[in-house]
Design a protein around this motif. Structure first.
Motif, PDB file in Angstrom:
ATOM      1  N   MET A 150       0.884  -1.192  -0.013  1.00 38.22           N
ATOM      2  CA  MET A 150       0.022   0.198  -0.101  1.00 38.22           C
ATOM      3  C   MET A 150       0.782   1.251   0.168  1.00 38.22           C
ATOM      4  SD  MET A 150      -2.961   1.146   2.893  1.00 38.22           S
ATOM      5  CE  MET A 150      -3.581   2.841   2.795  1.00 38.22           C
ATOM      6  N   ASP A 151       0.384   2.403  -0.671  1.00 39.13           N
ATOM      7  CA  ASP A 151       1.365   3.433  -0.897  1.00 39.13           C
ATOM      8  C   ASP A 151       0.967   4.355   0.193  1.00 39.13           C
ATOM      9  OD1 ASP A 151       1.106   3.059  -4.367  1.00 39.13           O
ATOM     10  OD2 ASP A 151       2.981   3.033  -3.139  1.00 39.13           O
ATOM     11  N   HIS A 152       1.709   4.596   0.990  1.00 36.88           N
ATOM     12  CA  HIS A 152       1.426   5.494   2.022  1.00 36.88           C
ATOM     13  C   HIS A 152       1.596   6.882   1.735  1.00 36.88           C
ATOM     14  CE1 HIS A 152       0.859   2.286   4.873  1.00 36.88           C
ATOM     15  NE2 HIS A 152       1.909   2.068   4.647  1.00 36.88           N
ATOM     16  N   PHE A 153       0.808   7.683   1.042  1.00 37.18           N
ATOM     17  CA  PHE A 153       1.124   8.889   0.305  1.00 37.18           C
ATOM     18  C   PHE A 153       1.076   9.841   1.272  1.00 37.18           C
ATOM     19  CE2 PHE A 153      -1.072   6.541  -3.333  1.00 37.18           C
ATOM     20  CZ  PHE A 153      -0.042   6.816  -4.214  1.00 37.18           C
ATOM     21  N   TRP A 154       0.468   9.828   2.389  1.00 40.26           N
ATOM     22  CA  TRP A 154       0.647  10.987   3.396  1.00 40.26           C
ATOM     23  C   TRP A 154       1.886  10.997   4.051  1.00 40.26           C
ATOM     24  CZ3 TRP A 154      -2.368   6.434   4.029  1.00 40.26           C
ATOM     25  CH2 TRP A 154      -1.659   5.441   4.971  1.00 40.26           C
ATOM     26  N   THR A 155       2.741  10.078   4.052  1.00 39.13           N
ATOM     27  CA  THR A 155       4.069  10.015   4.724  1.00 39.13           C
ATOM     28  C   THR A 155       5.153  10.446   3.571  1.00 39.13           C
ATOM     29  OG1 THR A 155       4.650   7.865   3.638  1.00 39.13           O
ATOM     30  CG2 THR A 155       3.465   7.952   5.882  1.00 39.13           C
ATOM     31  N   GLN A 156       4.526  10.534   2.182  1.00 43.81           N
ATOM     32  CA  GLN A 156       5.572  10.902   1.198  1.00 43.81           C
ATOM     33  C   GLN A 156       5.872  12.360   0.906  1.00 43.81           C
ATOM     34  OE1 GLN A 156       5.311   8.749  -2.230  1.00 43.81           O
ATOM     35  NE2 GLN A 156       4.475   6.625  -1.251  1.00 43.81           N
ATOM     36  N   PRO A 157       6.920  12.891   0.459  1.00 42.97           N
ATOM     37  CA  PRO A 157       6.957  14.476   0.318  1.00 42.97           C
ATOM     38  C   PRO A 157       6.319  14.626  -1.025  1.00 42.97           C
ATOM     39  CG  PRO A 157       8.778  13.437  -0.238  1.00 42.97           C
ATOM     40  CD  PRO A 157       8.140  12.316   0.904  1.00 42.97           C
ATOM     41  N   ALA A 158       5.759  15.534  -1.323  1.00 44.31           N
ATOM     42  CA  ALA A 158       4.736  16.128  -2.316  1.00 44.31           C
ATOM     43  C   ALA A 158       5.619  15.797  -3.602  1.00 44.31           C
ATOM     44  CB  ALA A 158       4.165  17.610  -2.297  1.00 44.31           C
ATOM     45  N   GLY A 159       6.992  16.051  -3.675  1.00 41.96           N
ATOM     46  CA  GLY A 159       7.638  16.054  -4.867  1.00 41.96           C
ATOM     47  C   GLY A 159       7.661  14.441  -5.329  1.00 41.96           C
ATOM     48  N   GLY A 160       7.815  13.430  -4.393  1.00 40.67           N
ATOM     49  CA  GLY A 160       7.832  12.085  -4.642  1.00 40.67           C
ATOM     50  C   GLY A 160       6.573  11.856  -5.156  1.00 40.67           C
ATOM     51  N   VAL A 161       5.581  12.081  -4.531  1.00 40.14           N
ATOM     52  CA  VAL A 161       4.200  11.576  -5.116  1.00 40.14           C
ATOM     53  C   VAL A 161       3.861  12.028  -6.473  1.00 40.14           C
ATOM     54  CG1 VAL A 161       1.734  11.818  -4.884  1.00 40.14           C
ATOM     55  CG2 VAL A 161       3.141  11.756  -2.891  1.00 40.14           C
ATOM     56  N   LEU A 162       4.352  13.396  -6.920  1.00 40.40           N
ATOM     57  CA  LEU A 162       4.116  13.938  -8.247  1.00 40.40           C
ATOM     58  C   LEU A 162       5.240  13.181  -9.203  1.00 40.40           C
ATOM     59  CD1 LEU A 162       4.664  17.629  -7.385  1.00 40.40           C
ATOM     60  CD2 LEU A 162       2.704  16.592  -8.628  1.00 40.40           C
ATOM     61  N   LYS A 163       6.333  12.700  -8.720  1.00 42.21           N
ATOM     62  CA  LYS A 163       7.142  11.798  -9.587  1.00 42.21           C
ATOM     63  C   LYS A 163       6.568  10.566  -9.700  1.00 42.21           C
ATOM     64  CE  LYS A 163      11.909  10.361  -9.920  1.00 42.21           C
ATOM     65  NZ  LYS A 163      13.250  10.296  -9.434  1.00 42.21           N
ATOM     66  N   SER A 164       5.944  10.000  -8.833  1.00 39.25           N
ATOM     67  CA  SER A 164       5.545   8.624  -8.981  1.00 39.25           C
ATOM     68  C   SER A 164       4.473   8.643 -10.144  1.00 39.25           C
ATOM     69  CB  SER A 164       4.971   7.991  -7.608  1.00 39.25           C
ATOM     70  OG  SER A 164       3.763   8.864  -7.204  1.00 39.25           O
ATOM     71  N   PHE A 165       3.560   9.520 -10.380  1.00 35.71           N
ATOM     72  CA  PHE A 165       2.478   9.764 -11.158  1.00 35.71           C
ATOM     73  C   PHE A 165       3.151  10.253 -12.587  1.00 35.71           C
ATOM     74  CE2 PHE A 165      -0.263   9.140  -7.459  1.00 35.71           C
ATOM     75  CZ  PHE A 165      -0.877   8.196  -7.799  1.00 35.71           C
ATOM     76  N   ASN A 213       1.482   5.103  10.443  1.00 39.95           N
ATOM     77  CA  ASN A 213       0.564   4.790  11.350  1.00 39.95           C
ATOM     78  C   ASN A 213      -0.318   5.879  11.786  1.00 39.95           C
ATOM     79  OD1 ASN A 213       1.560   2.357  11.749  1.00 39.95           O
ATOM     80  ND2 ASN A 213       3.158   2.839  13.201  1.00 39.95           N
ATOM     81  N   THR A 214      -0.252   7.037  11.115  1.00 37.81           N
ATOM     82  CA  THR A 214      -1.199   8.148  11.413  1.00 37.81           C
ATOM     83  C   THR A 214      -2.444   7.814  10.819  1.00 37.81           C
ATOM     84  OG1 THR A 214       0.704   9.760  10.919  1.00 37.81           O
ATOM     85  CG2 THR A 214      -1.641  10.688  10.968  1.00 37.81           C
ATOM     86  N   PRO A 215      -3.341   8.026  11.897  1.00 37.48           N
ATOM     87  CA  PRO A 215      -4.834   7.494  11.514  1.00 37.48           C
ATOM     88  C   PRO A 215      -5.525   8.430  10.564  1.00 37.48           C
ATOM     89  CG  PRO A 215      -4.785   8.314  13.729  1.00 37.48           C
ATOM     90  CD  PRO A 215      -3.304   8.307  13.229  1.00 37.48           C
ATOM     91  N   LEU A 216      -6.599   8.094  10.012  1.00 34.86           N
ATOM     92  CA  LEU A 216      -7.021   8.735   8.896  1.00 34.86           C
ATOM     93  C   LEU A 216      -7.539  10.004   8.996  1.00 34.86           C
ATOM     94  CD1 LEU A 216      -8.292   8.437   5.706  1.00 34.86           C
ATOM     95  CD2 LEU A 216     -10.495   7.913   6.924  1.00 34.86           C
ATOM     96  N   ALA A 217      -7.997  10.174  10.347  1.00 33.51           N
ATOM     97  CA  ALA A 217      -8.735  11.630  10.835  1.00 33.51           C
ATOM     98  C   ALA A 217      -7.367  12.576  11.041  1.00 33.51           C
ATOM     99  CB  ALA A 217      -9.407  11.429  11.901  1.00 33.51           C
TER     100      ALA A 217
END
Length: 830
Positions: free
Chosen positions: A1-16, A184-188
């Motif tokens: 599972m991709d924990h996008f909330w833990t990744q820096p924005a630049g890394g998420v941009l690169k992955s897509f 482990n950060t909860p959704l909320a």
């Protein structure tokens, strides 16, 4: 599972493979749609052909017909069984076409009201349907936006969202693009993420879409409960209840009549088939179908005049509206906001191109970067948004107790706040409420219908220091052409219009003068001094309310409802949502309206033009009129058919209709009531008379109309049947005579009832194409079943002599055209 909330924005941009400034290309968006899926939890699609056919076969009426066919085979009557199968097929085919068209219409309308999203595609911002958002898209976030998909924040400026629909958290949740979170950060608590189904309350920013449709957090929750029952309106529910009551009555009648007939000596086999045929005849299946068709057709007509129906109950409620609460900007006015001039603190008025660069920069700091508010856009266009300015660190939107917007920046370690809002509030905080020069300038502008917005700055922590006034923007937005005439037409239709605005009282008063409305203006401050009883009396003398807060707008709506008004509210903003929900019918503006406002509404005015409202009310009133007339005709026809069995039953002679006649009668009557009436043109006075309340549909007046409209045709059919039966002793001939009289009589009755006041001779026999087709069809059917000898054994008919034809035509005309005479008499008296 991709924990996008833990990744820096630049890394998420690169992955897509997405560029934050350029967004996806159109071709890449198509690829991502295929790769990651469509943004649909459940696709908006109409029911399939097989489902519709199966639904038709399961109807109680169809089950009864199949039972008749089965008994016919059991009794060795193959011809009757074949006819039953043909009738079932024909009925299901016609109902299939009607349901198919209705289903497709409502699916099309649902697509028109689907939420939109603002994304960056091919290097430029554009609006796309929420269902077309794909993973990797760059979302532009603004106040009031309904989030279409899960996304990782790239930028956030004072961003807070309402997540109650997802997490249950009732308070706005702050979002921060640069926060660092663990897996482990909860959704909320995932403040770097935004989620589908939530709403932007404050601030702005950008985000990259990471999950769509069933893969979003909302989609996972909704996966097992996506099948939602169809919404039912007040009348649909009422007609369903009526159908159940009449069904119990129908079962009793359909049993009693054949039972008495058997006891009087009529054949057992014939009475069993007659029992089933009468059950089919008396089961009231059409009222729910008629109202659904009428509302769906009205919805389609409303869409053609830029008013899209989200919920069918909106059509019902719109027909009942007696008061409209509307905003001013973009609805009453053209929404072509233009900043004419700026007023400096000294009182000097200068054109936009004379503003200094530093003043332009300061004013731009007070404007949200992605705002599509007409006032913000007009000011930005006037000062030019080519200047580079810092990105904000906090954002405070307009609220109940804060009639201004505050945007916070950090410059060289200092917190600076820029504000924009009401002139009185900003000037008061600037210590300039007593400035005579500025007061005169504002008064002169507002008296001429201009809008004045104040811009200021403060360097205090949290905005606590006194405001330094930067400038006042004087904006113009002319009244839309045709609005004055529309208000006059609405008054003639017994509909009052109340303009409720946050603008200056003098501006609202100037607009009222231009529209020919009463010019007394009630301000929000004055409103707070009135108790509920006094407020309800104010509506008799005031129709303009200025400097009104969201809670005051809600209070006005509730007060109007206590005054027995049926209220429509037209709104566009986040703060309009409570009033839109509280109204009997909420109408959101389509161009400048926020997603939250659209979500709370029943209809969407796609071009924000108030002029369409009067035509829309006419369409919805006509739809309810046509339903009422169709219901009256349907129940009248049922009453006629029931009554013509009573005299022969009392005399102990065969019934006037053979079982096959009863079946054909119900089939034809249902189709007439569900096509002729729902497609009928509006009554000539539909916009000149008062509102007809829904509770009047099923009163004593309806019963009286059913009796008076049907008694003469029932007497005519019965008399002709008895005359032929006793004169010739030929049951088939007498039944054929009665059946043909009904075939021609029921369609002429429908043609006479489709308009209450306009005589048929003035409408024209062919004014309604379905009515014209049905009339010609009934004439042709009558000739075929009597003149084609091959059909006589199947349909239990015989040939008719010329004298009988003359008698039938005479009875049909005399027993139905008295309604035409009544219309002429009423017209002459009027």
């Amino acid at each position: 599972m991709d924990h996008f909330w833990t990744q820096p924005a630049g890394g998420v941009l690169k992955s897509f493979g997405t560029d934050a400034g350029h967004g996806l290309t159109s071709s890449k968006a198509r690829e991502n749609r295929i790769r990651y899926g469509a943004n649909e939890i459940e696709a908006i699609r109409p029911a399939g052909a097989f489902d519709l056919i199966l639904e038709g076969v399961r109807e109680p009426m169809m089950i009864v017909l199949l039972a008749i066919g089965g008994f016919s085979l059991l009794f060795g009557k193959t011809a009757e069984a074949v006819v039953m199968i043909f009738v079932v097929a024909a009925y299901i085919a016609v109902e299939f076409v009607n349901k198919y068209r209705t289903d497709r219409t409502m699916t099309h309308l649902r697509k028109l009201t689907s939420p939109t999203a603002r994304v960056i595609r091919d290097g430029e911002p554009r609006y796309v349907a929420a269902r077309d958002v794909v993973c990797g898209d760059i979302l532009i976030l603004t106040e009031g936006l309904h989030i279409p998909a899960d996304a990782r924040l790239i930028e956030s400026f004072g961003l807070s969202l309402g997540e109650a629909s997802l997490t249950g958290e009732s308070l706005p949740v702050e979002k921060m693009a640069d926060a660092v979170l663990d897996a482990n950060t909860p959704l909320a608590e995932r403040c770097t993420m935004i989620f589908a189904g939530t709403t932007v309350f404050n601030g702005e920013g950008k985000a990259i879409v990471t999950a769509v449709g069933a893969e979003s957090e909302l989609g996972k929750i909704a996966g097992g409960i996506t099948r939602v029952g169809k919404e039912r309106t007040v009348l649909q529910e009422a007609m369903t209840r009526l159908a159940k009551i009449l069904a119990l009555f129908a079962v009793g009648v359909s049993i009693v009549i054949p039972a008495i007939g058997f006891l009087r000596g009529l054949g057992l086999q014939e009475m069993i088939v007659t029992w089933l045929a009468l059950t089919f005849l008396m089961i009231p299946g059409q009222p729910p179908i008629i109202i659904t068709m009428a509302l769906a057709l009205a919805s389609f007509k409303l869409a053609s005049i830029k008013l899209v129906v989200k919920r069918l109950r909106g059509v019902e409620s719109l027909s009942q509206v007696t008061a409209i609460v509307t905003d001013k900007t973009g609805t009453i006015t053209e929404n072509t906001m233009r900043a004419e001039r700026f007023i400096l603190p000294t009182g000097e008025a200068i054109p936009p191109d004379a503003l200094g660069v530093e003043l332009k920069r300061s004013i731009l700091h007070a404007l949200p970067h992605f705002s599509n508010d007409p006032t913000d856009e007009a000011v930005r266009f006037a000062v030019g948004d080519f200047l580079e300015i810092e990105r904000p660190v906090a954002f405070g939107g307009f609220s109940e107790d804060q009639p201004w917007r505050m945007i916070e920046y950090e410059v060289e370690g200092k917190r600076i706040h820029y504000i924009a809002g009401r002139t009185e509030s900003v000037l008061e905080n600037a210590g300039m409420d007593g400035s005579r020069i500025l007061a005169e300038v504002i008064q002169e502008a507002t008296i001429n219908g201009k809008r004045v917005v104040a811009y200021g700055r403060t360097d205090g922590p949290g905005g606590g220091r006194r405001v330094s006034l930067l400038a006042l923007a004087v904006l113009s937005d002319p009244v839309r052409a045709g609005v004055a005439a529309t208000l006059g037409a609405l008054r003639g239709a017994s509909v009052k219009t109340f303009i409720v605005t946050g603008d200056h009282p003098a501006t609202a008063q100037a607009i009222a003068r231009e529209l020919g409305m009463a010019t007394r203006v009630v301000t929000g401050a004055e409103l707070d001094t009135l108790d509920d009883a006094k407020l309800e009396r104010v509506f008799a003398e005031a129709s303009i309310f200025a400097r009104i807060s969201p809670s005051q707008k809600l209070r006005l709506v509730e007060a109007l409802k206590r005054n027995s008004e049926t209220v429509a509210v037209i709104g566009d903003g986040v703060n309009d949502a409570p009033a839109l929900k509280a109204a009997n019918v909420g109408i959101a503006m389509g161009e400048i309206g926020t997603d939250l406002a659209k979500e709370a509404s029943d209809l969407v005015l796609t071009d924000d033009n108030y002029v369409h409202i009067v035509e829309a009310i006419g369409i919805s009133r006509s739809a309810l009129d046509n339903f009422r007339k169709g219901l009256t005709y349907y129940l009248t026809a049922k009453g006629i058919l029931l009554s013509i069995f009573l005299v022969p039953l009392a005399l102990g002679i065969p019934f006037p209709f053979a079982p096959i006649h009863i079946i054909l009668t119900e089939l034809l009557m249902d189709l007439a009531s569900s096509t002729i009436f729902v497609t009928e043109a509006p009554e000539p006075d539909v916009l000149r008379r008062g509102v007809r309340k829904l509770n009047e549909f099923l009163g004593r007046k309806l019963v009286f109309r059913i009796i008076t409209d049907g008694v003469w045709l029932a007497m005519g059919i019965t008399a002709l049947y008895l005359f032929v039966y006793y004169r010739t002793g030929d049951t088939t001939l007498a039944q054929t005579t009665a059946f043909v009289t009904w075939l021609l009589g029921h369609i002429l009755l429908a043609l006479n009832l489709k308009q209450e006041k306009l005589p048929l001779t003035e409408q024209g026999f062919f004014s309604n194409r379905f009515g014209a087709g049905w009339l010609l069809g009934m004439v042709a059917l009558s000739l075929v079943i009597t003149e084609v000898s091959f059909l006589h054994s199947y349909l239990k008919t015989s040939a008719l002599s010329v004298p009988l034809w003359i008698a039938i035509v005479a009875v049909v005309i005399v027993s139905t055209f008295w309604i035409e005479v009544r219309k002429h008499v009423m017209k002459r008296r009027a």
